[in-house]
Write a protein that holds these residues in place. Sequence first.
Motif, PDB file in Angstrom:
ATOM      1  N   ASP A  46       0.800  -1.207   0.000  1.00  0.00           N
ATOM      2  CA  ASP A  46       0.000   0.000   0.000  1.00  0.00           C
ATOM      3  C   ASP A  46       0.842   1.271   0.000  1.00  0.00           C
ATOM      4  O   ASP A  46       0.421   2.295  -0.509  1.00  0.00           O
ATOM      5  CB  ASP A  46      -0.950   0.019   1.203  1.00  0.00           C
ATOM      6  CG  ASP A  46      -2.258  -0.681   0.895  1.00  0.00           C
ATOM      7  OD1 ASP A  46      -2.539  -0.881  -0.305  1.00  0.00           O
ATOM      8  OD2 ASP A  46      -2.999  -1.020   1.825  1.00  0.00           O
ATOM      9  N   SER A  47       2.035   1.185   0.561  1.00  0.00           N
ATOM     10  CA  SER A  47       2.893   2.370   0.542  1.00  0.00           C
ATOM     11  C   SER A  47       3.093   2.831  -0.895  1.00  0.00           C
ATOM     12  O   SER A  47       2.923   4.006  -1.220  1.00  0.00           O
ATOM     13  CB  SER A  47       4.261   2.061   1.155  1.00  0.00           C
ATOM     14  OG  SER A  47       4.135   1.739   2.501  1.00  0.00           O
ATOM     15  N   LEU A  50      -0.036   4.120  -2.524  1.00  0.00           N
ATOM     16  CA  LEU A  50      -0.489   5.418  -2.064  1.00  0.00           C
ATOM     17  C   LEU A  50       0.441   6.520  -2.545  1.00  0.00           C
ATOM     18  O   LEU A  50       0.035   7.659  -2.713  1.00  0.00           O
ATOM     19  CB  LEU A  50      -0.608   5.387  -0.541  1.00  0.00           C
ATOM     20  CG  LEU A  50      -1.590   4.289  -0.097  1.00  0.00           C
ATOM     21  CD1 LEU A  50      -1.513   4.048   1.387  1.00  0.00           C
ATOM     22  CD2 LEU A  50      -3.000   4.650  -0.534  1.00  0.00           C
ATOM     23  N   THR A  56      -3.627   8.352   1.262  1.00  0.00           N
ATOM     24  CA  THR A  56      -3.089   7.309   2.126  1.00  0.00           C
ATOM     25  C   THR A  56      -4.170   6.544   2.857  1.00  0.00           C
ATOM     26  O   THR A  56      -3.898   5.546   3.506  1.00  0.00           O
ATOM     27  CB  THR A  56      -2.131   7.890   3.180  1.00  0.00           C
ATOM     28  OG1 THR A  56      -2.867   8.820   3.971  1.00  0.00           O
ATOM     29  CG2 THR A  56      -0.971   8.591   2.535  1.00  0.00           C
ATOM     30  N   SER A  57      -5.416   7.062   2.803  1.00  0.00           N
ATOM     31  CA  SER A  57      -6.484   6.410   3.561  1.00  0.00           C
ATOM     32  C   SER A  57      -6.061   6.202   5.012  1.00  0.00           C
ATOM     33  O   SER A  57      -6.274   5.140   5.575  1.00  0.00           O
ATOM     34  CB  SER A  57      -6.862   5.066   2.943  1.00  0.00           C
ATOM     35  OG  SER A  57      -7.382   5.262   1.671  1.00  0.00           O
ATOM     36  N   SER A  58      -5.434   7.201   5.544  1.00  0.00           N
ATOM     37  CA  SER A  58      -5.112   7.133   6.966  1.00  0.00           C
ATOM     38  C   SER A  58      -5.257   8.527   7.550  1.00  0.00           C
ATOM     39  O   SER A  58      -5.066   9.521   6.856  1.00  0.00           O
ATOM     40  CB  SER A  58      -3.695   6.612   7.175  1.00  0.00           C
ATOM     41  OG  SER A  58      -2.758   7.475   6.595  1.00  0.00           O
ATOM     42  N   ARG A  83     -12.800   3.730  10.401  1.00  0.00           N
ATOM     43  CA  ARG A  83     -13.003   2.396   9.830  1.00  0.00           C
ATOM     44  C   ARG A  83     -14.136   2.414   8.813  1.00  0.00           C
ATOM     45  O   ARG A  83     -14.027   1.840   7.735  1.00  0.00           O
ATOM     46  CB  ARG A  83     -13.332   1.390  10.913  1.00  0.00           C
ATOM     47  CG  ARG A  83     -13.797   0.035  10.365  1.00  0.00           C
ATOM     48  CD  ARG A  83     -14.536  -0.761  11.416  1.00  0.00           C
ATOM     49  NE  ARG A  83     -13.735  -0.871  12.611  1.00  0.00           N
ATOM     50  CZ  ARG A  83     -12.769  -1.758  12.768  1.00  0.00           C
ATOM     51  NH1 ARG A  83     -12.530  -2.619  11.803  1.00  0.00           N
ATOM     52  NH2 ARG A  83     -12.083  -1.801  13.864  1.00  0.00           N
ATOM     53  N   LEU A  88      -7.190   4.009   8.084  1.00  0.00           N
ATOM     54  CA  LEU A  88      -6.499   3.559   9.289  1.00  0.00           C
ATOM     55  C   LEU A  88      -6.139   4.764  10.145  1.00  0.00           C
ATOM     56  O   LEU A  88      -6.131   5.896   9.678  1.00  0.00           O
ATOM     57  CB  LEU A  88      -5.235   2.779   8.926  1.00  0.00           C
ATOM     58  CG  LEU A  88      -5.474   1.425   8.270  1.00  0.00           C
ATOM     59  CD1 LEU A  88      -4.149   0.726   8.011  1.00  0.00           C
ATOM     60  CD2 LEU A  88      -6.362   0.557   9.144  1.00  0.00           C
ATOM     61  N   LEU A  89      -5.828   4.462  11.396  1.00  0.00           N
ATOM     62  CA  LEU A  89      -5.637   5.539  12.363  1.00  0.00           C
ATOM     63  C   LEU A  89      -4.248   5.492  12.991  1.00  0.00           C
ATOM     64  O   LEU A  89      -3.852   4.492  13.577  1.00  0.00           O
ATOM     65  CB  LEU A  89      -6.700   5.399  13.460  1.00  0.00           C
ATOM     66  CG  LEU A  89      -6.764   6.478  14.522  1.00  0.00           C
ATOM     67  CD1 LEU A  89      -7.154   7.798  13.894  1.00  0.00           C
ATOM     68  CD2 LEU A  89      -7.761   6.097  15.604  1.00  0.00           C
ATOM     69  N   ARG A 112       2.047  11.726   5.148  1.00  0.00           N
ATOM     70  CA  ARG A 112       0.985  12.137   4.223  1.00  0.00           C
ATOM     71  C   ARG A 112      -0.381  11.569   4.595  1.00  0.00           C
ATOM     72  O   ARG A 112      -1.102  11.020   3.750  1.00  0.00           O
ATOM     73  CB  ARG A 112       1.324  11.744   2.784  1.00  0.00           C
ATOM     74  CG  ARG A 112       2.520  12.474   2.198  1.00  0.00           C
ATOM     75  CD  ARG A 112       2.282  13.965   2.096  1.00  0.00           C
ATOM     76  NE  ARG A 112       3.332  14.648   1.359  1.00  0.00           N
ATOM     77  CZ  ARG A 112       4.438  15.178   1.909  1.00  0.00           C
ATOM     78  NH1 ARG A 112       4.635  15.073   3.210  1.00  0.00           N
ATOM     79  NH2 ARG A 112       5.323  15.813   1.159  1.00  0.00           N
TER      80      ARG A 112
END
Lengths: 329, 329
Positions: A46-47, A50, A56-58, A83, A88-89, A112
């Motif tokens: 995923d790195s 992204l 980054t969906s975080s 979620r 992600l957190l 990011r």
Amino acid sequence: MKDVAARAGVGLKTVSRVVNEEAGVTPDTVARVQAAIEALGFRRNDSARLLRTRRTSSIGLVLEDLADPFYAPLSRAVEDVARAHGALLFTGSSAEDPRREQELVLAFCARRVDGLIVVPASDDHRYLSPEIEAGVATVFVDRPAGRLDADVVLTDNAGGVRDGVAHLIAHGHRRIGFIGDQPGIHTAAERLRGYREAMAAANLPVSNAWYAMGPTTPERVRASIDAMLSGPEPVTALLAGNNRVTVTAVRVLSGLTRPVALVGFDDFELADLLSPPVTVVAQDAPGLGRTAAQLLFRRLDGMASDAPTRTELPARLIPRGSGEIPPAS
Amino acid sequence: MKDVAARAGVGLKTVSRVVNEEAGVTPDTVARVQAAIEALGFRRNDSARLLRTRRTSSIGLVLEDLADPFYAPLSRAVEDVARAHGALLFTGSSAEDPRREQELVLAFCARRVDGLIVVPASDDHRYLSPEIEAGVATVFVDRPAGRLDADVVLTDNAGGVRDGVAHLIAHGHRRIGFIGDQPGIHTAAERLRGYREAMAAANLPVSNAWYAMGPTTPERVRASIDAMLSGPEPVTALLAGNNRVTVTAVRVLSGLTRPVALVGFDDFELADLLSPPVTVVAQDAPGLGRTAAQLLFRRLDGMASDAPTRTELPARLIPRGSGEIPPAS
DNA sequence: CCTGATCCTGACAACGTTGTCCATGTCTTG
DNA sequence: CAAGACATGGACAACGTTGTCAGGATCAGG
């Protein structure tokens, strides 16, 4: 991924398509690729993904202390919203140290994250401007940002304390003490304001000896309470400015023979089983987290450039008994 | 970074060197680059950097519920260790759902975290083998991994309960009840074992009506307690199998006229101020987190391939009074 | 049988960094 | 003064993925 492509005898891009479940790939090919993925134990990085897609969906959450019983449910609420949005957190505790807050925030930005939720520990967040301009959605929670116009979700601290003090006044108290956190902390200042306002609204004077602001260590709180109870005009009731103060206050008061009324700020487990049961002004910690996170994702989903908003959630007085103790004559 | 290089009139790599504080750049050049960085508000993109270096300096923490008063301090301890090692922390709550646990773990792996700390919610972690082989250091905490040989850091649950039950026996109890969490949860099973062992060690029989395992909802706990107290052989003392059970037990027992002795598992704030003060078997939650995180980083720093270890932290009986109530005759 | 449309597929560049390696310039030393 | 050592800077490829685009089948219709 290259290996998977080779093994399945297809192009790199086709693997990518399968992994992303994009349309337009023959079922047969899909199966072949799936098999190769299975066999090689491949997992998309995923790195890299992204880096390419620039999302980054975080999100990053910076608060004062993850272990604080007030912030823990707040984090959990943020996590749940995250979620639901497939994010992600990252979490980090600032320990009320501005430098640590900044380090965490900037580290999250370097990763990011798409957005940030911050419980401010500093009173100057101008360091965040470039990041926000670069597109990092940011929502402050519990306390407003310093020197920065940004979204913020707060509890109506002053209003909550007003209700608490009014409750004590309604039960006959005239000399009421307030023990708060460090005056530099926004919530502490707001709560002190609520205390003054409620006293003023009832035409009650406020002696300098009746309020004390400072660190919430048991020692300091104990000393403040002792002072308030032993001066020439001893208080007959106390308003504890946050959960840690309340805990110490309960402990101190339980050791006294003279009954002293108490209203705490922030609810806590088993408050109803103490004797007397502790009346509190409860904040909606999960509500703060949920609201902030929802706002953050609304920003991410398009309303990026709208003007910053300020949301205030009400605090709720929960009478349980300790606030109804009449003043000792 | 390209922009910075252009503005400073140097090559890309030189900027990289400055950002990484590598040796071999003239102070003059460094200053020029710094200025350009400042002017452009440049911040290195760690995603890209980590894609290249293959270290993300981040770890993932999966636990049952971030808001649980037992896990919050554990997370905080993990966070502190991570910070000391320059790593950021992803957190996620599994809510005791194996699927959610797996989703979180795999999402963290896809992000290529350096390591994982997991409080297992599932009893089969074979899905993690490929990841571990791929180099993701993994430490399980609070409960062991299922069908997987991996590092684990535990509390001596059985020992703790043995101490608690022995305490009750020492105060004259013979019919002692145990209320535990779902029997599938390792800690719950271990605590039940400790209960049985302590009873057996004192040559006391254990009736089937004296122990109940199941969800820790207030309703279920209340029902279990009622049943234990009302049967033909009512218990005179209770051991509450975790913090949530204890809370409900305190609540239920406080509503009874007949005194019932109680020992809780897990300490909680203000336990000393209840009447009677609640005796507990305390786990060292921060210790679990710290130990697990330290082990994780030791793995990352070289001892990657050593055999998995198992660490057990002691639980500590804290007598406060509720365990010393004599059996009602 | 040809034409064009439709569908799959893959080559290639790009995302923003860092590692490798080489070129240049400067200093030291015999 | 020559030659090697050293300090400094930059070109290039690579990390693992996705977006773009064009090429090649396949198919329907004329």
